[in-house]
Scaffold this motif. Structure first.
Motif, PDB file in Angstrom:
ATOM      1  N   PRO A  49      60.512 -15.704 -26.380  1.00  0.00           N
ATOM      2  CA  PRO A  49      59.328 -14.846 -26.582  1.00  0.00           C
ATOM      3  C   PRO A  49      59.709 -13.477 -27.152  1.00  0.00           C
ATOM      4  CG  PRO A  49      59.952 -14.843 -24.274  1.00  0.00           C
ATOM      5  CD  PRO A  49      60.959 -15.717 -24.986  1.00  0.00           C
ATOM      6  N   GLN A  50      60.902 -13.359 -27.740  1.00  0.00           N
ATOM      7  CA  GLN A  50      61.446 -12.079 -28.178  1.00  0.00           C
ATOM      8  C   GLN A  50      60.439 -11.210 -28.938  1.00  0.00           C
ATOM      9  OE1 GLN A  50      64.330 -10.680 -27.432  1.00  0.00           O
ATOM     10  NE2 GLN A  50      63.837  -8.874 -28.637  1.00  0.00           N
ATOM     11  N   PHE A  51      59.889 -11.751 -30.033  1.00  0.00           N
ATOM     12  CA  PHE A  51      59.024 -10.923 -30.883  1.00  0.00           C
ATOM     13  C   PHE A  51      57.740 -10.548 -30.157  1.00  0.00           C
ATOM     14  CE2 PHE A  51      60.896 -13.060 -34.926  1.00  0.00           C
ATOM     15  CZ  PHE A  51      62.107 -12.459 -34.656  1.00  0.00           C
ATOM     16  N   TYR A  52      57.226 -11.481 -29.354  1.00  0.00           N
ATOM     17  CA  TYR A  52      55.972 -11.216 -28.648  1.00  0.00           C
ATOM     18  C   TYR A  52      56.163 -10.198 -27.532  1.00  0.00           C
ATOM     19  CZ  TYR A  52      54.045 -14.996 -31.368  1.00  0.00           C
ATOM     20  OH  TYR A  52      53.623 -15.773 -32.414  1.00  0.00           O
ATOM     21  N   LYS A  53      57.282 -10.300 -26.834  1.00  0.00           N
ATOM     22  CA  LYS A  53      57.441  -9.322 -25.743  1.00  0.00           C
ATOM     23  C   LYS A  53      57.655  -7.929 -26.319  1.00  0.00           C
ATOM     24  CE  LYS A  53      62.355 -10.154 -24.648  1.00  0.00           C
ATOM     25  NZ  LYS A  53      63.377 -10.310 -23.600  1.00  0.00           N
ATOM     26  N   GLN A  54      58.320  -7.828 -27.468  1.00  0.00           N
ATOM     27  CA  GLN A  54      58.445  -6.515 -28.106  1.00  0.00           C
ATOM     28  C   GLN A  54      57.063  -5.990 -28.505  1.00  0.00           C
ATOM     29  OE1 GLN A  54      62.009  -7.760 -30.843  1.00  0.00           O
ATOM     30  NE2 GLN A  54      61.892  -5.534 -30.776  1.00  0.00           N
ATOM     31  N   THR A  55      56.268  -6.863 -29.139  1.00  0.00           N
ATOM     32  CA  THR A  55      54.915  -6.476 -29.536  1.00  0.00           C
ATOM     33  C   THR A  55      54.122  -5.970 -28.327  1.00  0.00           C
ATOM     34  OG1 THR A  55      54.891  -8.086 -31.329  1.00  0.00           O
ATOM     35  CG2 THR A  55      52.749  -7.375 -30.489  1.00  0.00           C
ATOM     36  N   MET A  56      54.277  -6.658 -27.188  1.00  0.00           N
ATOM     37  CA  MET A  56      53.495  -6.313 -26.003  1.00  0.00           C
ATOM     38  C   MET A  56      53.959  -5.014 -25.342  1.00  0.00           C
ATOM     39  SD  MET A  56      51.042  -8.378 -26.081  1.00  0.00           S
ATOM     40  CE  MET A  56      50.278  -7.918 -24.530  1.00  0.00           C
ATOM     41  N   VAL A  57      55.151  -4.528 -25.705  1.00  0.00           N
ATOM     42  CA  VAL A  57      55.549  -3.177 -25.273  1.00  0.00           C
ATOM     43  C   VAL A  57      54.561  -2.164 -25.845  1.00  0.00           C
ATOM     44  CG1 VAL A  57      57.298  -1.369 -25.597  1.00  0.00           C
ATOM     45  CG2 VAL A  57      57.988  -3.664 -24.872  1.00  0.00           C
ATOM     46  N   GLY A  58      54.034  -2.456 -27.030  1.00  0.00           N
ATOM     47  CA  GLY A  58      53.019  -1.590 -27.636  1.00  0.00           C
ATOM     48  C   GLY A  58      51.715  -1.561 -26.861  1.00  0.00           C
ATOM     49  N   VAL A  59      51.495  -2.542 -26.016  1.00  0.00           N
ATOM     50  CA  VAL A  59      50.243  -2.656 -25.253  1.00  0.00           C
ATOM     51  C   VAL A  59      50.429  -2.176 -23.815  1.00  0.00           C
ATOM     52  CG1 VAL A  59      48.442  -4.248 -24.471  1.00  0.00           C
ATOM     53  CG2 VAL A  59      49.557  -4.599 -26.709  1.00  0.00           C
ATOM     54  N   PHE A  60      51.465  -2.678 -23.152  1.00  0.00           N
ATOM     55  CA  PHE A  60      51.648  -2.411 -21.716  1.00  0.00           C
ATOM     56  C   PHE A  60      52.900  -1.585 -21.393  1.00  0.00           C
ATOM     57  CE2 PHE A  60      49.089  -6.457 -21.247  1.00  0.00           C
ATOM     58  CZ  PHE A  60      48.017  -5.863 -20.596  1.00  0.00           C
ATOM     59  N   GLU A  61      53.702  -1.264 -22.392  1.00  0.00           N
ATOM     60  CA  GLU A  61      54.965  -0.533 -22.216  1.00  0.00           C
ATOM     61  C   GLU A  61      56.050  -1.352 -21.539  1.00  0.00           C
ATOM     62  OE1 GLU A  61      54.736   3.365 -20.541  1.00  0.00           O
ATOM     63  OE2 GLU A  61      52.946   3.886 -21.683  1.00  0.00           O
ATOM     64  N   ARG A  62      55.680  -2.070 -20.470  1.00  0.00           N
ATOM     65  CA  ARG A  62      56.665  -2.825 -19.688  1.00  0.00           C
ATOM     66  C   ARG A  62      56.076  -4.196 -19.417  1.00  0.00           C
ATOM     67  NH1 ARG A  62      59.733   0.532 -15.298  1.00  0.00           N
ATOM     68  NH2 ARG A  62      60.737   1.909 -16.774  1.00  0.00           N
ATOM     69  N   VAL A  63      56.721  -5.239 -19.903  1.00  0.00           N
ATOM     70  CA  VAL A  63      56.173  -6.589 -19.739  1.00  0.00           C
ATOM     71  C   VAL A  63      57.269  -7.572 -19.338  1.00  0.00           C
ATOM     72  CG1 VAL A  63      54.306  -6.269 -21.425  1.00  0.00           C
ATOM     73  CG2 VAL A  63      56.513  -7.144 -22.201  1.00  0.00           C
ATOM     74  N   TYR A  64      56.811  -8.660 -18.716  1.00  0.00           N
ATOM     75  CA  TYR A  64      57.731  -9.768 -18.479  1.00  0.00           C
ATOM     76  C   TYR A  64      57.013 -11.080 -18.691  1.00  0.00           C
ATOM     77  CZ  TYR A  64      55.692 -10.235 -13.738  1.00  0.00           C
ATOM     78  OH  TYR A  64      54.841 -10.398 -12.670  1.00  0.00           O
ATOM     79  N   GLU A  65      57.800 -12.109 -18.909  1.00  0.00           N
ATOM     80  CA  GLU A  65      57.245 -13.452 -19.059  1.00  0.00           C
ATOM     81  C   GLU A  65      58.230 -14.447 -18.447  1.00  0.00           C
ATOM     82  OE1 GLU A  65      56.035 -14.627 -23.017  1.00  0.00           O
ATOM     83  OE2 GLU A  65      55.083 -16.431 -22.210  1.00  0.00           O
ATOM     84  N   VAL A  66      57.695 -15.404 -17.730  1.00  0.00           N
ATOM     85  CA  VAL A  66      58.472 -16.534 -17.226  1.00  0.00           C
ATOM     86  C   VAL A  66      57.928 -17.766 -17.924  1.00  0.00           C
ATOM     87  CG1 VAL A  66      59.024 -17.939 -15.210  1.00  0.00           C
ATOM     88  CG2 VAL A  66      58.840 -15.448 -14.978  1.00  0.00           C
ATOM     89  N   GLY A  67      58.745 -18.430 -18.715  1.00  0.00           N
ATOM     90  CA  GLY A  67      58.195 -19.580 -19.425  1.00  0.00           C
ATOM     91  C   GLY A  67      59.273 -20.388 -20.106  1.00  0.00           C
ATOM     92  N   PRO A  68      58.847 -21.545 -20.639  1.00  0.00           N
ATOM     93  CA  PRO A  68      59.823 -22.409 -21.309  1.00  0.00           C
ATOM     94  C   PRO A  68      60.213 -21.860 -22.673  1.00  0.00           C
ATOM     95  CG  PRO A  68      57.609 -23.310 -21.573  1.00  0.00           C
ATOM     96  CD  PRO A  68      57.477 -22.090 -20.698  1.00  0.00           C
TER      97      PRO A  68
END
Lengths: 411, 411
Positions: free
Chosen positions: A178-197
């Protein structure tokens, strides 16, 4: 029925209660049979003279709880009345033995039954606790959970080793991370995590590689350098270690995790100073060093050479040959990769140009950087690999419920 | 730097502090500019005479906190010194407006930026809280989290609408649901849940269908009937409703959720008594009835006809034309499907024979039932659909970070 779990039984001595579970083991003596029942609370002993049970049968049993110091939990059930809830044929692996004797391929082929063995079950109970600890540690630090797509339109991150998909007559791929998406979501929430396949079309048939595994990903903005990422990761790993140690494992993590620069790590590992990466034998040597010198199962190595890290890696300020990235080694094996990322649009364009990579397929990813992103970084932990190191499993398939690899797509 | 979040600012009146975030809005007056900064704590007002900021620029600002009753949070930052951390070009959608004016396709094409808008962000902050509440409610009831494969070797569950994959020269598919695995894992942990992506090659282009969504799945053993499943689900939904109501939404759930048998539901909906399923207009009518008669946004319908439920559904004892299954309608739309499953191997073989379905591709799934399974059941909740009903979104794409459908596989 009001069902009592096996681990609640000691509180009911003298009472008539109903329990339910699987017939785990039968010990048939001359005048009496001991039926060991397995439920989600553990094991419990039932004493009967009229035993018609079968291993793995699911039964409901009403009987009287009596104290018996040699029974599991110090109690047993006597004068039992059995009702069969689920019939069973003899299991394909001998679940009643303290240790499973079957080979790994047999255990995996019959995972539906083999996973019931207490030793297998223990691994995955700990694994669930680890994920809970990962989330709790990040929730506490103001992170938000996100769910990002596993089907992507371009094989962007590395180009190699992606699974291709028939997607409504379009080309699509399974996300490698989820590399690109989690970086993008830093723009929304500043700090994010994801647990997934995550999905890797790994053509390697090794004890370390799977075609899909559970990735524990985090990303945070407004950092000064990768050291801020390492600080968050340290708290996360501490929580995960706490979870497994609560489940009967023994992992050592000192207050300060030893941290080496890549150049220093090469020296300790006895590697030539122009090595671009750490080979498995170097990682093993560093693991031994960390345990001997610091009593630590973990060691951070930071500052890996830029040329071995992905294009979005932030260079070490003033030393652009090194990077603001790190690996966390756990018992001599890379467990976590992380670091600071580039955050300026112009830096991305320059990095892609240096690598001769076309920015066009990355357009929607790069849009986030075009419109303001803070310095940020993150990390990814492989859940199954973590559990393999914790349990001492020789093969990461032992810590995956239903592994997928070059040859295996079932059960 | 020691960074203060916008929502912590009221505790620092009179102090000089450093904040950081995105330039959300600039209000340029004759002698002064109000710069509204956005961070993960909310919005904050900065007053400056020398403004060179740009919207969506990421800045660090050091200034003095003063009270101002008309500013957001009752405080503002004066005498600011700005440092640009991340440059920005003008955003593709106007994020500064209280409501986003762009059309849904534009918002989705530019999700990387559009999701930063407070109204979009709110949806996904609530969504994360909902998933946390789902897990917490189940953890409390002795459930264990599992991670099951998303790549499967046979298109078993329905045969239709599966994505096919190039899997190392073998045929493989993306899992439509964790149904078979969660049932199998009842044999290991008795009570399990999974939060993860499911994949549906839906050829429908509607406001309700996605090619992949987040499924909140649970399954539990040792039940008497589907009513035990409904009892667990009720507690789970109550926790999820609590989470969204804490995030400023308003969902009504009475202590007792109204429950109708399918036959009764048809009557209330004014449908012919031989209808095999509830049509959308029937679901809407039942939603109106539940709200008017019980003040409830939810209504259970149980006992759906067997012929419309999957082969693993348990029939209603004594009335095999009905099933021990249920749907939970939320504001007039099906949100959850669940029920009791078959648990005896022989029953599975009979059910598959009745449907003319070959049991061979299901061999590894059926193995669990061959070797002892308790009566069990479970349910699945679509996260994005839940959030669409909560927020009143007309389209489930509005409550998905990066939706995937017939036409969309990016960003």
């Amino acid at each position: 029925m009001h069902r009592i779990l096996s681990n609640q039984l000691p509180q009911h001595v003298g009472e008539t209660v109903t329990v339910a579970g699987w017939v785990h083991r039968r010990r048939v003596l001359a005048n009496v049979t001991f039926v060991i029942l397995r439920d989600r609370g553990g094991l419990l002993q039932i004493v009967t003279r009229h035993d018609e049970t079968q291993e793995e049968q699911v039964v409901e049993v009403t009987g009287k709880v009596v104290a018996n110091s040699v029974a599991p939990g110090g109690v047993e059930l006597v004068e039992p009345v059995f009702t069969v809830l689920g019939p069973a044929e003899p299991p394909p692996v001998e679940l009643f033995r303290p240790e499973l004797k079957a080979s790994l391929p047999v255990l995996l082929d019959h995972a539906a039954v083999a996973l019931r063995h207490p030793a297998r079950r223990k691994v995955f109970a700990a694994s669930a606790a680890v994920v809970g600890a990962f989330r709790a540690a990040l929730d506490e630090q103001g992170f938000t959970e996100v769910f990002t797509p596993k089907i992507v339109g371009s094989a962007t991150e590395s180009g190699a080793n992606v699974f291709q998909l028939d997607y409504f007559q379009q080309k699509a791929y399974l996300a490698q991370s989820p590399q690109f998406y989690k970086q993008t979501m830093v723009g929304v929430f500043e700090r994010v995590y994801e647990v997934g396949p995550v999905f890797r079309a790994e053509p390697h048939d090794t004890s370390r590689h799977l075609a899909t595994y559970t990735s524990l990903d985090a990303e945070l903005g407004f950092i000064e350098s990768h050291r801020d990422v390492m600080a968050v990761l340290t708290e996360v790993i501490r929580a995960m270690v706490g979870a497994v140690n609560n489940h009967g494992y023994d992992v050592s993590m000192p207050v300060d995790v030893p941290t080496l620069h890549f150049a220093e790590a090469l020296k300790i590992a006895g590697a030539p100073e122009d090595e671009p990466d750490l080979a498995p034998e170097h990682e093993r040597a560093l693991g031994e060093w960390a345990l001997a010198e610091h009593g630590s199962d973990f060691v951070f190595v930071e500052g890996y050479p830029m040329r071995k890290r992905p294009f979005y890696t932030h260079p070490q300020p003033g030393e652009p040959r090194w990077s603001n990235s790190f690996d966390l080694l756990f018992r001599g094996l890379e467990l976590v990769t992380g670091g600071q990322r580039l955050h300026r649009h112009a830096d991305y364009l320059a990095a892609l140009a240096r690598e001769g990579q076309d920015p066009a397929p990355l357009r929607t990813y790069l849009e986030a950087f075009q419109h303001g992103m803070p310095p940020h970084g993150g990390f990814a932990i492989g859940l199954e690999r973590f559990m393999a190191r914790v349990t001492g499993a020789a093969n990461v398939r032992e810590t995956t419920l239903f592994p997928r690899d070059l040859h295996r797509v079932a059960p």
